[in-house]
Design an enzyme around this catalytic site. Structure first.
Site, PDB file in Angstrom:
ATOM      1  CG  HIS A 157    -109.165  72.309 -16.615  1.00 35.05           C
ATOM      2  ND1 HIS A 157    -110.021  73.326 -16.312  1.00 35.05           N
ATOM      3  CD2 HIS A 157    -108.404  72.126 -15.508  1.00 35.05           C
ATOM      4  CE1 HIS A 157    -109.792  73.743 -15.059  1.00 35.05           C
ATOM      5  NE2 HIS A 157    -108.816  73.024 -14.561  1.00 35.05           N
ATOM      6  CD  GLU A 158    -105.977  69.240 -15.001  1.00 43.73           C
ATOM      7  OE1 GLU A 158    -105.065  69.957 -14.540  1.00 43.73           O
ATOM      8  OE2 GLU A 158    -107.087  69.127 -14.438  1.00 43.73           O
TER       9      GLU A 158
ATOM     10  CG  HIS B 212    -104.015  74.132 -14.541  1.00 44.09           C
ATOM     11  ND1 HIS B 212    -104.179  75.299 -13.843  1.00 44.09           N
ATOM     12  CD2 HIS B 212    -105.163  73.422 -14.362  1.00 44.09           C
ATOM     13  CE1 HIS B 212    -105.375  75.302 -13.245  1.00 44.09           C
ATOM     14  NE2 HIS B 212    -105.995  74.169 -13.556  1.00 44.09           N
TER      15      HIS B 212
ATOM     16  CD  GLU C 161    -109.383  76.240 -12.274  1.00 42.35           C
ATOM     17  OE1 GLU C 161    -108.252  75.780 -11.999  1.00 42.35           O
ATOM     18  OE2 GLU C 161    -110.338  75.512 -12.611  1.00 42.35           O
TER      19      GLU C 161
HETATM   20 ZN    ZN Z   1    -107.910  73.641 -12.754  1.00 41.18          ZN
END
Ligand code: ZN
Length: 488
Positions: free
Chosen positions: A258-259, A262, A288
């Site tokens: 997830h990170e 980003h 996101e």
């Molecule tokens: Zn996030």
């Protein structure tokens, strides 16, 4: 100094704040916390001072009155710098200070109220924060309702009414998909072989995978924290954090995916424009979309694990003999949770729809603060089929309102929708689809670099999606993805 020089100087101040903020969340010794708060407050005040100064206004006006030439990037930069300047200067310093002290009081009160499941103790703070939010919204101005002005901070030029219509149109289908996913998951009885999954082995696997999807460790790091995040400390310095659970290695790995999503976005922004809108991210809903794409569309796919499961089995001997099919069933497990941050893909957006509706009614004055717990429980029961056991597991669970972050929640779901639409569009290129099906994500990343990252904040989020995918924001790819996950 030109407005670009000033914007770049502001980025030096802001990124210095980001460095000491990152340190605060990772390595800061406890006794240093109090002075660190002063350092952060000082830097943030200097940044605000500069970005709202007369010199800044003058430099912006000079740039606006000069011949714009025919560089669309320059025009977009000036338009966005003007939007940000107007937003920052429409609020008197006195109101900014009042809001900041109200939210620091509210945060403490919320933490206490949540612990004791005592909404009445938080209610007066929430009332104050709502008054402040409406006061700000009135100063910023809005086309239809105060929520528009708040949403604009996170998702520029997005109307509340459009988001509401989108959520209304999705609610029935999302509820049906969630029920199906939860039922199918329960029938599979998902499990993972027992730990321990040693932290050192998790770190090796996470780093190998992050590098393989394109995260550049020459321009970034992964460190350990209690609340995972991604932060940018400079044009070539992107920091990811995660936390480790020795009973389940997928928890840190999916945090990293997830990170890293980003982080890939941040690493893909035009570094030479660092500090200018063209060198920064455009919105939370687009940010996101990048994290969700790598976490869910890639990280929970068959192809990804056909490739990576052998590596996981090498690091964690207890997986040997545990079938890949069962492992995938575990990764895609689904259950109705009272808690948003524990929700899986299939149930997540129901949590957002609930919050968005309540926030909107609170801001419009049609829901009184004292009625929030009942409204929460009723709304939750309508979506999930049961009532949270108490307010701690209900309306007091999230930190957002206590920080004055009204208008934020919707961006999580916009990110989910954008992720699916972008991923489906990229996969229409047969070369990208074929490579992704071999777990080679370089072509997919190149597509995201070109169609999303390279634009920085020069396009509105909806325009960016339209240009990248060939159609306006559209929930169908997301519904198709969820249906497939749920085994429809
Ligand atoms: Zn996030």
């Amino acid at each position: 100094m030109t407005i670009y020089d000033m914007a770049r100087e502001h980025a030096v101040i802001a990124s210095s704040g980001a460095i000491i903020g990152w340190d605060q969340e990772t390595y800061l010794p406890p006794a240093a916390a109090e002075f660190r708060a002063r350092q952060l407050a000082w830097l943030s005040a200097r940044g605000h001072e500069l970005a709202t100064s007369d010199a800044w206004r003058k430099a912006l006006e000079d740039a606006e009155s000069a011949d714009p030439g025919d560089d669309p990037k320059h025009t977009a930069n000036l338009r966005e710098l003007r939007r940000r300047f107007d937003r920052a200067t429409k609020l008197p310093t006195e109101l900014v200070a009042r809001a900041s002290s109200a939210s620091s009081l509210a945060k403490h009160a919320w933490a206490e109220a949540r612990k004791n499941s005592d909404f009445a103790a938080f209610a007066p703070h929430l009332r104050t924060l709502l008054d402040l939010a409406r006061e700000k919204a009135d100063l910023w101005g809005y086309p239809n309702e105060p929520y528009d002005a708040l949403l604009d901070a996170y998702e520029r030029n997005t109307s509340t009414a459009a988001v509401a219509a989108l959520f209304d149109s999705l609610q029935g289908e999302l509820t049906a998909i969630a029920r199906q996913a939860v039922e199918a998951s329960a029938a599979r009885n998902p499990s993972l072989p027992p730990g321990p999954y040693p932290v050192a082995a998790q770190q090796r696997l996470n780093a190998e995978i992050a590098a393989a999807i394109g995260f550049d460790f020459n321009a970034g790091r992964i460190d350990t924290t209690t609340h995972p995040f991604c932060t940018t400390l400079g044009p070539r310095d992107v920091r990811l954090t995660t936390r480790y659970d020795e009973s389940d290695f997928t928890s840190s790995l999916f945090g990293v995916l997830h990170e890293a999503g980003h982080g890939l976005y941040e690493q893909g922004l035009p570094a030479a424009d660092f500090g200018l809108p063209s060198g920064g991210s455009v919105s939370l809903g687009i940010h996101e979309s990048q994290s969700r794409l790598w976490e869910n569309h890639i990280g929970r796919s068959d192809a990804f694990w056909h490739h990576w499961y052998p590596a996981a089995c090498r690091e964690f001997p207890q997986l040997a003999g545990f079938p890949l099919e069962k492992f995938l069933g575990y990764l895609r497990r689904s259950a109705f949770s009272e808690i948003r941050v524990e929700a899986d893909e299939s149930t997540y957006d129901l949590h957002i729809i609930l919050r968005f509706g309540l926030e909107r009614r609170m801001l419009n004055g049609t829901l009184a603060v004292e009625d929030v717990p009942d409204a929460w429980n009723e709304g939750f029961a309508a979506l999930f089929g049961f009532t949270p056991r108490d307010d701690r597991h209900g309306c007091l669970q999230d930190i957002h309102w206590s920080m004055g972050g009204l208008g934020y929640f919707a961006t999580y779901s916009l990110g989910n929708l954008n992720a699916a639409q972008l991923h489906a569009a990229a996969r229409r290129d047969p070369a990208i689809a074929a490579a992704s099906d071999r777990a080679d994500y370089a072509p997919l990343l190149a597509w995201l670099r070109e169609n999303v990252h390279a634009h920085g904040a020069t396009l509105d989020p909806a325009d960016l999606i339209t240009r990248a995918t060939g159609s306006a924001p559209d929930p169908q790819p997301y519904l198709a993805h969820l249906r497939q996950r749920a085994g429809y």
